[in-house]
Motif scaffolding. Sequence first.
Motif, PDB file in Angstrom:
ATOM      1  N   VAL A 278      16.981  -7.899  43.928  1.00  0.00           N
ATOM      2  CA  VAL A 278      16.141  -9.091  44.092  1.00  0.00           C
ATOM      3  C   VAL A 278      16.461 -10.076  42.977  1.00  0.00           C
ATOM      4  N   PRO A 279      16.130 -11.355  43.148  1.00  0.00           N
ATOM      5  CA  PRO A 279      16.374 -12.327  42.072  1.00  0.00           C
ATOM      6  C   PRO A 279      15.588 -11.951  40.812  1.00  0.00           C
ATOM      7  N   GLU A 280      16.162 -12.269  39.676  1.00  0.00           N
ATOM      8  CA  GLU A 280      15.492 -12.026  38.388  1.00  0.00           C
ATOM      9  C   GLU A 280      14.425 -13.100  38.195  1.00  0.00           C
ATOM     10  N   SER A 281      13.182 -12.680  37.998  1.00  0.00           N
ATOM     11  CA  SER A 281      12.071 -13.631  37.920  1.00  0.00           C
ATOM     12  C   SER A 281      11.789 -14.124  36.501  1.00  0.00           C
ATOM     13  N   ASP A 282      12.225 -13.380  35.494  1.00  0.00           N
ATOM     14  CA  ASP A 282      11.945 -13.747  34.098  1.00  0.00           C
ATOM     15  C   ASP A 282      13.084 -14.618  33.571  1.00  0.00           C
ATOM     16  N   PRO A 283      12.830 -15.892  33.246  1.00  0.00           N
ATOM     17  CA  PRO A 283      13.902 -16.788  32.784  1.00  0.00           C
ATOM     18  C   PRO A 283      14.606 -16.288  31.526  1.00  0.00           C
ATOM     19  N   GLU A 284      13.871 -15.676  30.591  1.00  0.00           N
ATOM     20  CA  GLU A 284      14.479 -15.194  29.355  1.00  0.00           C
ATOM     21  C   GLU A 284      15.402 -14.009  29.634  1.00  0.00           C
ATOM     22  N   VAL A 285      14.955 -13.101  30.489  1.00  0.00           N
ATOM     23  CA  VAL A 285      15.804 -11.960  30.854  1.00  0.00           C
ATOM     24  C   VAL A 285      17.049 -12.453  31.588  1.00  0.00           C
ATOM     25  N   LEU A 286      16.869 -13.440  32.477  1.00  0.00           N
ATOM     26  CA  LEU A 286      18.017 -14.002  33.193  1.00  0.00           C
ATOM     27  C   LEU A 286      19.013 -14.611  32.216  1.00  0.00           C
ATOM     28  N   ARG A 287      18.517 -15.325  31.217  1.00  0.00           N
ATOM     29  CA  ARG A 287      19.402 -15.926  30.219  1.00  0.00           C
ATOM     30  C   ARG A 287      20.202 -14.859  29.474  1.00  0.00           C
ATOM     31  N   LEU A 288      19.532 -13.812  29.068  1.00  0.00           N
ATOM     32  CA  LEU A 288      20.202 -12.747  28.309  1.00  0.00           C
ATOM     33  C   LEU A 288      21.237 -12.015  29.168  1.00  0.00           C
ATOM     34  N   LYS A 289      20.872 -11.716  30.400  1.00  0.00           N
ATOM     35  CA  LYS A 289      21.771 -10.944  31.257  1.00  0.00           C
ATOM     36  C   LYS A 289      22.901 -11.789  31.842  1.00  0.00           C
TER      37      LYS A 289
ATOM     38  N   GLN B 156      13.530  -4.534  28.130  1.00  0.00           N
ATOM     39  CA  GLN B 156      12.970  -3.253  28.552  1.00  0.00           C
ATOM     40  C   GLN B 156      12.050  -3.452  29.749  1.00  0.00           C
ATOM     41  N   ARG B 157      12.022  -2.454  30.641  1.00  0.00           N
ATOM     42  CA  ARG B 157      11.120  -2.544  31.794  1.00  0.00           C
ATOM     43  C   ARG B 157      10.671  -1.154  32.213  1.00  0.00           C
ATOM     44  N   SER B 158       9.522  -1.115  32.872  1.00  0.00           N
ATOM     45  CA  SER B 158       8.913   0.174  33.210  1.00  0.00           C
ATOM     46  C   SER B 158       9.711   0.932  34.255  1.00  0.00           C
ATOM     47  N   ASP B 159      10.279   0.224  35.213  1.00  0.00           N
ATOM     48  CA  ASP B 159      11.138   0.874  36.218  1.00  0.00           C
ATOM     49  C   ASP B 159      12.561   0.391  35.977  1.00  0.00           C
ATOM     50  N   PRO B 160      13.340   1.128  35.200  1.00  0.00           N
ATOM     51  CA  PRO B 160      14.668   0.628  34.802  1.00  0.00           C
ATOM     52  C   PRO B 160      15.645   0.504  35.960  1.00  0.00           C
ATOM     53  N   GLN B 161      15.356   1.134  37.107  1.00  0.00           N
ATOM     54  CA  GLN B 161      16.261   1.048  38.248  1.00  0.00           C
ATOM     55  C   GLN B 161      15.722   0.139  39.360  1.00  0.00           C
ATOM     56  N   ALA B 162      14.803  -0.743  38.999  1.00  0.00           N
ATOM     57  CA  ALA B 162      14.362  -1.781  39.932  1.00  0.00           C
ATOM     58  C   ALA B 162      15.342  -2.942  39.798  1.00  0.00           C
ATOM     59  N   TRP B 163      16.461  -2.830  40.490  1.00  0.00           N
ATOM     60  CA  TRP B 163      17.603  -3.699  40.223  1.00  0.00           C
ATOM     61  C   TRP B 163      17.365  -5.130  40.658  1.00  0.00           C
ATOM     62  N   THR B 164      17.829  -6.049  39.826  1.00  0.00           N
ATOM     63  CA  THR B 164      17.844  -7.469  40.162  1.00  0.00           C
ATOM     64  C   THR B 164      19.293  -7.930  40.266  1.00  0.00           C
ATOM     65  N   VAL B 165      19.487  -9.123  40.782  1.00  0.00           N
ATOM     66  CA  VAL B 165      20.837  -9.670  40.910  1.00  0.00           C
ATOM     67  C   VAL B 165      21.496  -9.784  39.536  1.00  0.00           C
ATOM     68  N   ALA B 166      20.697 -10.051  38.512  1.00  0.00           N
ATOM     69  CA  ALA B 166      21.248 -10.171  37.159  1.00  0.00           C
ATOM     70  C   ALA B 166      21.781  -8.843  36.625  1.00  0.00           C
ATOM     71  N   ASP B 167      21.369  -7.714  37.218  1.00  0.00           N
ATOM     72  CA  ASP B 167      21.869  -6.404  36.780  1.00  0.00           C
ATOM     73  C   ASP B 167      23.239  -6.073  37.361  1.00  0.00           C
ATOM     74  N   LEU B 168      23.648  -6.749  38.404  1.00  0.00           N
ATOM     75  CA  LEU B 168      24.862  -6.355  39.129  1.00  0.00           C
ATOM     76  C   LEU B 168      26.119  -6.367  38.249  1.00  0.00           C
ATOM     77  N   PRO B 169      26.318  -7.362  37.377  1.00  0.00           N
ATOM     78  CA  PRO B 169      27.514  -7.297  36.517  1.00  0.00           C
ATOM     79  C   PRO B 169      27.541  -6.061  35.625  1.00  0.00           C
TER      80      PRO B 169
END
Length: 739
Positions: free
Chosen positions: A290-301, A455-468
């Motif tokens: 799913v799309p990454e909803s947190d702008p700061e996390v998106l920036r970092l990833k 950090q997140r509670s469900d580390p395998q709740a994948w977002t598009v930003a995790d794909l790389p």
Amino acid sequence: MTSTDLGPSAFELPESRAAKAAPALIAADEQHFAAIAECLETTIGELAERLDAERKAPGGSGQAALDRDQEIHRLSSRLRTLRRFGLDLCLGRMVGTDGAEPVYIGRLGLTDNSGRRLLLDWRGPAAEPFFGATHAQPMGLLSRRRYRWSQGRITDYWDEVFTADGLVGNAALDDQSAFIASLGGNRSPRMRDVLGTIQAGQDAIIRAGSRGALVVDGGPGTGKTVVALHRSAYLIYADPRLGHHRGEVLFVGPHQPYLAYVADVLPSLGEEGVQICTLRDLVPQGAAAVPESDPEVLRLKSAAQLVAAIEPAVALYEEPPSSGMRVETPSFDVWLSAADWAEAFESAEPGMPHNVARDQVWAALLKILVDKLRDDFDQEWEAEKDEFDAYGINTGDTEQKLRRALAASPELSRAFGRAWPLLEPAEIVADLWSVPAYLRRCAPWLAPAEIQALQRSDPQAWTVADLPFLDAARLRLGDPEASCRRQRREAGAAAERSAMSDVVGDLIAHDDSEMGVMSMLRGQDLRAALVDDGALPEPEPDFLAGPFAHIVVDEAQELTDAQWQMLLLRCPSRSFTIVGDRAQARHGFRESWPERLARVGFDRIKVASLGINYRTPEEIMAEAEPVIRAALPDANVPTSIRSSGIPVRHARVAELAPILDGWLAGNAEGIACVISADGALGNGFDAARVRALTPELAKGLEFDLVVLLEPEGFGEGIEGAVDRYVAMTRATQQLVLLS
């Protein structure tokens, strides 16, 4: 319709174009099409026979099997293309100033049995004037004719002349070119065939060399996607580095609706070997991300630097133990020192994926222990060797027994599993997002607040930003099942060898021939030849893993630095065609293309610009341009060259149903699209002719009618402006804004 003595006419011109049916204008074409039809019938028959013979021939093994498969693929592909088109393989003809016969241009080359060239492949150098000639640079042409085909018949054609001599006897002039006329046609769920109307500027980009990165920059409707697709087919044909059996081409599109839209283009050009996908398709978890909803996390990833944390994350599991251990078996004990561990770990080849190298390290570890045992038991070894030699059995069997005994040690297996474990990509990435100390060790430049944000509670709740990160981990680790498959293959081969030994022993025992022929089966080489390793199961290949000789990326302005790494890892040569528009970047694009690409790892960068909007009528562009310039004053807004005569309509949301119903009733063909923030549309509309999409999923597509539902709700700032601009410029005929 006209006809000749050569059979049914290829022309089916309407009454309004009766003047074009004059024999003086089309008789030469009719004769040529008759020759093409005869050649096609013969060629299709011959290809079908050759294909049938290849399929019935023995498969062989090794290179012979590969050559046979490639030949079957080549014959099948050409046969499908010839059967798909027929006479409409022909795009047009050109007449040169040299007085030679007209040259007919085709999707494929076609030569009859006498060696006469009936169609010249559009990608060949000699065909370049057909696409590239202009009045300023006629490239040796008197005239050029382009055909419009419908259901295998020519329903119109257009002549362009480049000198006064071109007017004599062979030109039917129009007030519209073939290209401009084609723009007014209705849209369909698939991209229209536009090969015959490629323009000179587009053709120059299609035929450009493949060294380094070529950026095709252009606004909406400039034909960027057309150029990208046709360039893929051209490079496979013309570039020796990319040709069949030399390298693969990957085409990356922005989303699945786009892939469905362009699915027919490359097959229509006779190319079926190009891999087409989205970035999501490169990773197994991509479909559900799913799309990454947190702008700061998106920036970092989005940063390529953070993707580099995968390397130390894996290297942590490749450190040899610092202490030794005693390996015990029922027959012997042997000491495994810390130095032995280090020596085994150093045997892994540089760059080899972790899970693949694991087998190499394990084999090295067993060899170290076997060598120690050989030193300890020299005399026993030699005695056993003599006994085996008497029976014609290789003493390597003894070493294999020692290896099997060591490999069966539970303590050694557990210790090795801890020292060099099999790793899953998802587990590595999930640990980064759930174990702060692990992330801190692998990415020491991150601030404490940044580590906490990731950090997140469900580390395998994948977002598009995790794909790389998942992709980098997968490429670095390799297939975790590879070792299991290898062990199954070895066990299968060992079982076959054991069974074969039993059979051989029985044959030797019962051999009553005078020459003792069966005794030859004692030889190890002959025994090995009787075991068919090729019959053992092989894993399914990952066709998207690469490496690729060339990658084409459409809508490239949306890629993050981290996503670029996914593609660069798959193309070591850095040979790319990069298609995009900085003004359509939803998250902004402040750099130039060279600056942007140099930052992510490209070194040879060329930029080609397209500035003419062939798709969007000027009435729509006049309203769309201020929308994007309000947010991006320097946006590269293209110049529209045609008018639909239909002004942009403004209405209320409640009028959506009447507007769509009225358009459907008045247009028997064509596609409409309602674009809204959520991509939703109520029931009651023909799903085959009315689409419902978000602005993001409409990117790269085009429709006859576009209705924007509450465009003011698309968002604020650059993202909102880009979404409105993109949505407005999808229309080829009419735009309606509902608020």
